[in-house]
Design an enzyme around this catalytic site. Structure first.
Site, PDB file in Angstrom:
ATOM      1  N   HIS A 142       3.807 -20.804  27.930  1.00 53.09           N
ATOM      2  CA  HIS A 142       4.164 -20.614  29.349  1.00 53.09           C
ATOM      3  C   HIS A 142       3.541 -21.681  30.250  1.00 53.09           C
ATOM      4  O   HIS A 142       3.812 -21.705  31.453  1.00 53.09           O
ATOM      5  CB  HIS A 142       3.824 -19.193  29.818  1.00 53.09           C
ATOM      6  CG  HIS A 142       2.386 -18.924  30.086  1.00 53.09           C
ATOM      7  ND1 HIS A 142       1.549 -18.301  29.176  1.00 53.09           N
ATOM      8  CD2 HIS A 142       1.617 -19.172  31.182  1.00 53.09           C
ATOM      9  CE1 HIS A 142       0.346 -18.173  29.701  1.00 53.09           C
ATOM     10  NE2 HIS A 142       0.359 -18.693  30.911  1.00 53.09           N
ATOM     11  N   ASP A 193       3.609 -17.065  22.341  1.00 48.80           N
ATOM     12  CA  ASP A 193       3.186 -17.886  23.482  1.00 48.80           C
ATOM     13  C   ASP A 193       2.237 -18.991  23.003  1.00 48.80           C
ATOM     14  O   ASP A 193       1.031 -18.946  23.222  1.00 48.80           O
ATOM     15  CB  ASP A 193       2.498 -16.979  24.518  1.00 48.80           C
ATOM     16  CG  ASP A 193       2.270 -17.671  25.853  1.00 48.80           C
ATOM     17  OD1 ASP A 193       2.824 -18.769  26.059  1.00 48.80           O
ATOM     18  OD2 ASP A 193       1.529 -17.119  26.685  1.00 48.80           O
ATOM     19  N   SER A 238      -5.079 -19.820  31.332  1.00 45.40           N
ATOM     20  CA  SER A 238      -3.998 -19.788  30.345  1.00 45.40           C
ATOM     21  C   SER A 238      -4.018 -21.028  29.464  1.00 45.40           C
ATOM     22  O   SER A 238      -4.220 -22.140  29.940  1.00 45.40           O
ATOM     23  CB  SER A 238      -2.645 -19.712  31.047  1.00 45.40           C
ATOM     24  OG  SER A 238      -2.439 -18.450  31.618  1.00 45.40           O
TER      25      SER A 238
END
Length: 250
Positions: A63, A107, A200
């Protein structure tokens, strides 16, 4: 439940960054594999973490994709041009073919750098897990990153926090699309310690091995958070690394 995965760290007039919740400033350059990603997409400029897995490859979350990505290695304060920093453009961003942004599964992404890094004591790859290696609940691991400490507090220096792996049930009870086969549940709900927005793509490192990738969590930063389980993707990772030969160094 709104997830901070859906609230990317957007960069405005300056490169905003913050810190991990409940952590502390890391000793400068004690995480030589850490990468800071500056991501340009049609809608915005944003940032993520990542980590060096080969002299010309960085691993991060899928992402964190963008139309162009610049990687900084060897950084402590990402607002300064430190002598230790190596800034490299991404040649190729390779998301897992089964990445699903709706359910936030698979992911994981590999970034091929335009050139090999100059490996030294402040910039070097981290080890990846062995196939079949299990990560037991209770294992103490470390997460580092430049993500936010809260919705309105930030800092520019690398932060670290120690987090324990949790039983999968603690995440499956909170997140409807959590799956223990490809994800790890991390962070004690009784402690205000967690990765957060902007972290992230950073690594979960346990006994000097990168076992997970920061993926998503509660929008208020309340643990546990969900990490991509790297061990589940080793065949794909090895295939990509074999396919693309190392780039020439400077």
């Amino acid at each position: 439940m709104l997830l901070w995965f859906l609230l990317p760290l957007i960069l405005l007039s300056r490169h905003e960054a913050g810190k991990i919740i409940g952590g502390k400033e890391a000793r400068p350059h004690s995480y030589p594999y850490m990468a800071y990603l500056l991501i340009q997409s049609p809608e915005r400029l944003s940032s993520c973490g990542g980590f060096l897995v080969r002299e010309d490859f960085v691993m991060t979350a899928a992402h964190c994709w963008g139309s162009s990505i610049n990687v900084t290695l060897g950084a402590h304060n990402i607002q300064r041009r430190e002598r230790t920093q190596q800034r490299i453009t991404v040649l190729r961003a390779i998301r897992h073919p089964d990445y699903d942004p709706q359910n936030i599964v698979n992911d994981i992404m590999l970034l091929q750098l335009k050139r090999r890094i100059r490996q030294n004591h402040v910039v070097r790859p981290v080890a990846l897990p062995q196939a079949g290696e299990s990560l037991k609940p209770g294992t103490l691991c470390t997460v580092a990153g430049w993500g936010r400490v809260s919705l309105n507090r930030r800092t520019d220096v690398l932060q670290e926090v120690q987090l324990r792996v949790q039983r999968s049930q603690k995440c499956s009870n909170r997140f409807s699309f959590y799956t223990s086969q490809t994800q790890i549940c991390v962070g004690n709900p009784r402690e205000r310690k967690s990765a957060f927005r902007g972290d992230s793509g950073g690594p979960l490192v346990c006994n000097n091995v990168a076992q997970g990738i920061v993926s998503y969590g509660d929008t208020n930063g309340i643990p546990p958070a969900v990490f991509t389980r790297i061990e589940s993707f080793l065949p794909w990772v090895k295939t990509i690394l074999r396919r693309f030969k190392p780039q020439r160094s400077e």
